[in-house]
Motif scaffolding. Structure first.
Motif, PDB file in Angstrom:
ATOM      1  N   MET A  99      35.355 132.019 114.930  1.00  0.00           N
ATOM      2  CA  MET A  99      34.548 132.497 113.799  1.00  0.00           C
ATOM      3  C   MET A  99      33.253 131.677 113.689  1.00  0.00           C
ATOM      4  SD  MET A  99      37.649 133.185 111.093  1.00  0.00           S
ATOM      5  CE  MET A  99      36.885 134.186 109.827  1.00  0.00           C
ATOM      6  N   ILE A 100      33.378 130.367 113.905  1.00  0.00           N
ATOM      7  CA  ILE A 100      32.178 129.522 113.902  1.00  0.00           C
ATOM      8  C   ILE A 100      31.249 129.959 115.036  1.00  0.00           C
ATOM      9  CG2 ILE A 100      31.350 127.169 114.395  1.00  0.00           C
ATOM     10  CD1 ILE A 100      33.695 126.130 112.692  1.00  0.00           C
ATOM     11  N   GLY A 101      31.831 130.336 116.185  1.00  0.00           N
ATOM     12  CA  GLY A 101      31.037 130.835 117.314  1.00  0.00           C
ATOM     13  C   GLY A 101      30.250 132.078 116.950  1.00  0.00           C
ATOM     14  N   GLU A 102      30.884 133.000 116.207  1.00  0.00           N
ATOM     15  CA  GLU A 102      30.186 134.223 115.756  1.00  0.00           C
ATOM     16  C   GLU A 102      29.060 133.867 114.776  1.00  0.00           C
ATOM     17  OE1 GLU A 102      30.756 137.442 117.027  1.00  0.00           O
ATOM     18  OE2 GLU A 102      31.805 136.096 118.398  1.00  0.00           O
ATOM     19  N   CYS A 103      29.317 132.887 113.915  1.00  0.00           N
ATOM     20  CA  CYS A 103      28.274 132.433 112.984  1.00  0.00           C
ATOM     21  C   CYS A 103      27.116 131.798 113.757  1.00  0.00           C
ATOM     22  CB  CYS A 103      28.851 131.408 111.999  1.00  0.00           C
ATOM     23  SG  CYS A 103      29.999 132.111 110.806  1.00  0.00           S
ATOM     24  N   ARG A 104      27.442 131.032 114.809  1.00  0.00           N
ATOM     25  CA  ARG A 104      26.420 130.370 115.629  1.00  0.00           C
ATOM     26  C   ARG A 104      25.513 131.405 116.288  1.00  0.00           C
ATOM     27  NH1 ARG A 104      29.703 127.769 118.472  1.00  0.00           N
ATOM     28  NH2 ARG A 104      29.701 125.740 117.469  1.00  0.00           N
ATOM     29  N   LYS A 105      26.131 132.493 116.801  1.00  0.00           N
ATOM     30  CA  LYS A 105      25.340 133.569 117.450  1.00  0.00           C
ATOM     31  C   LYS A 105      24.316 134.143 116.470  1.00  0.00           C
ATOM     32  CE  LYS A 105      28.983 135.500 120.311  1.00  0.00           C
ATOM     33  NZ  LYS A 105      29.818 136.705 120.431  1.00  0.00           N
ATOM     34  N   GLN A 135      25.372 121.710 111.243  1.00  0.00           N
ATOM     35  CA  GLN A 135      26.243 121.467 112.404  1.00  0.00           C
ATOM     36  C   GLN A 135      25.591 121.998 113.683  1.00  0.00           C
ATOM     37  OE1 GLN A 135      30.354 122.895 112.073  1.00  0.00           O
ATOM     38  NE2 GLN A 135      30.402 123.274 114.266  1.00  0.00           N
ATOM     39  N   PHE A 136      25.044 123.229 113.599  1.00  0.00           N
ATOM     40  CA  PHE A 136      24.434 123.847 114.787  1.00  0.00           C
ATOM     41  C   PHE A 136      23.203 123.055 115.229  1.00  0.00           C
ATOM     42  CE2 PHE A 136      26.087 128.134 112.958  1.00  0.00           C
ATOM     43  CZ  PHE A 136      27.369 127.816 113.368  1.00  0.00           C
ATOM     44  N   ASN A 137      22.393 122.613 114.271  1.00  0.00           N
ATOM     45  CA  ASN A 137      21.195 121.828 114.607  1.00  0.00           C
ATOM     46  C   ASN A 137      21.577 120.499 115.264  1.00  0.00           C
ATOM     47  OD1 ASN A 137      19.444 123.755 113.641  1.00  0.00           O
ATOM     48  ND2 ASN A 137      19.350 122.886 111.590  1.00  0.00           N
ATOM     49  N   ARG A 138      22.654 119.892 114.747  1.00  0.00           N
ATOM     50  CA  ARG A 138      23.126 118.631 115.323  1.00  0.00           C
ATOM     51  C   ARG A 138      23.589 118.856 116.764  1.00  0.00           C
ATOM     52  NH1 ARG A 138      26.000 117.460 111.248  1.00  0.00           N
ATOM     53  NH2 ARG A 138      28.012 118.151 112.026  1.00  0.00           N
ATOM     54  N   GLU A 139      24.311 119.970 116.993  1.00  0.00           N
ATOM     55  CA  GLU A 139      24.782 120.298 118.351  1.00  0.00           C
ATOM     56  C   GLU A 139      23.594 120.471 119.307  1.00  0.00           C
ATOM     57  OE1 GLU A 139      27.125 123.815 117.866  1.00  0.00           O
ATOM     58  OE2 GLU A 139      28.766 122.758 116.894  1.00  0.00           O
ATOM     59  N   ILE A 140      22.532 121.162 118.824  1.00  0.00           N
ATOM     60  CA  ILE A 140      21.337 121.397 119.657  1.00  0.00           C
ATOM     61  C   ILE A 140      20.669 120.056 119.980  1.00  0.00           C
ATOM     62  CG2 ILE A 140      19.000 122.369 119.642  1.00  0.00           C
ATOM     63  CD1 ILE A 140      20.255 124.697 117.894  1.00  0.00           C
ATOM     64  N   SER A 141      20.539 119.179 118.954  1.00  0.00           N
ATOM     65  CA  SER A 141      19.913 117.861 119.167  1.00  0.00           C
ATOM     66  C   SER A 141      20.703 117.043 120.174  1.00  0.00           C
ATOM     67  CB  SER A 141      19.838 117.080 117.849  1.00  0.00           C
ATOM     68  OG  SER A 141      19.071 117.795 116.925  1.00  0.00           O
TER      69      SER A 141
END
Length: 201
Positions: free
Chosen positions: A101-107, A177-183
């Motif tokens: 579900m987090i993956g779908e939100c990330r997309k 969370q997504f921004n941290r993953e990208i960084s």
């Protein structure tokens, strides 16, 4: 299950999983109790000794176990083991669904940003998943892990008022969370490039 059997099972469970962590000790203590009725053999922890005194005399233990403590403990231990394993599997399965579900939100976040994700999460609480990139997939996942529970799991520890725009609060936390993953991913690429260039020197 009668209260006597319930108390006996609680004693076995506590003895096996916490107090003694040894099947032989649990069997020995109960076997002695069945023969002597000495409640001093039963731990005071969790009020078990008092419960035995009040509800579970030695004759009742003999009746519940059909006079064979060892078989009863082994059988109950197998039952406990199966229950704990199935609970563990259920927790792991739920965590996998949550990650999807987090993956779908990330997309959606990567394509349309935080405000679109907030709208999608808000409308999904009323059963409308059309704002997600793959509405059918998200709806299918939400049938196994409700959107309410999902949003609560995402916002846990951060939310002051659950009634106040859950979707935006969840989107805010997920976007961080997504921004941290990208960084972190970018930093990893730079580290690899630095290592590569230092090895070429």
């Amino acid at each position: 299950m009668g209260s006597g059997q319930k108390i006996l099972n609680e004693y076995i469970k506590y003895g096996l999983l916490e107090k003694y962590r040894d099947q032989a000790i649990v069997i020995k203590q109960l076997d002695e109790y069945m023969k002597t009725g000495d409640t001093g053999l039963i731990t005071r922890d969790n009020g078990l000794r008092d419960a035995f005194k009040q509800y579970l005399n030695k004759d009742m233990v003999a009746s519940i176990t059909q006079g064979n403590i060892e078989n009863y403990v082994i059988f109950y231990m197998d039952y406990l083991s199966q229950t704990l394993n199935s609970n563990k599997e259920a927790v792991e399965q739920k965590e996998q669904i949550r990650e999807q579900m987090i993956g779908e939100c990330r997309k959606l976040y990567n394509v349309s940003g935080k405000h679109m994700l907030a709208g999608a999460l808000s409308t999904s609480l009323s059963g409308n998943f059309n704002m997600f990139i793959d509405p059918e997939k998200m709806m299918n996942l939400a049938s196994k892990f409700s959107m309410r529970d999902f949003i609560l799991s995402v916002t846990s520890g951060h939310v002051t008022n659950l009634a106040d725009n859950w979707g935006m609060q969840a989107a805010e936390i997920l976007s961080q969370q997504f921004n941290r993953e990208i960084s972190e991913a970018k930093a990893e690429v730079f580290r690899e490039q630095d290592q590569g260039s230092s090895q070429r020197r």
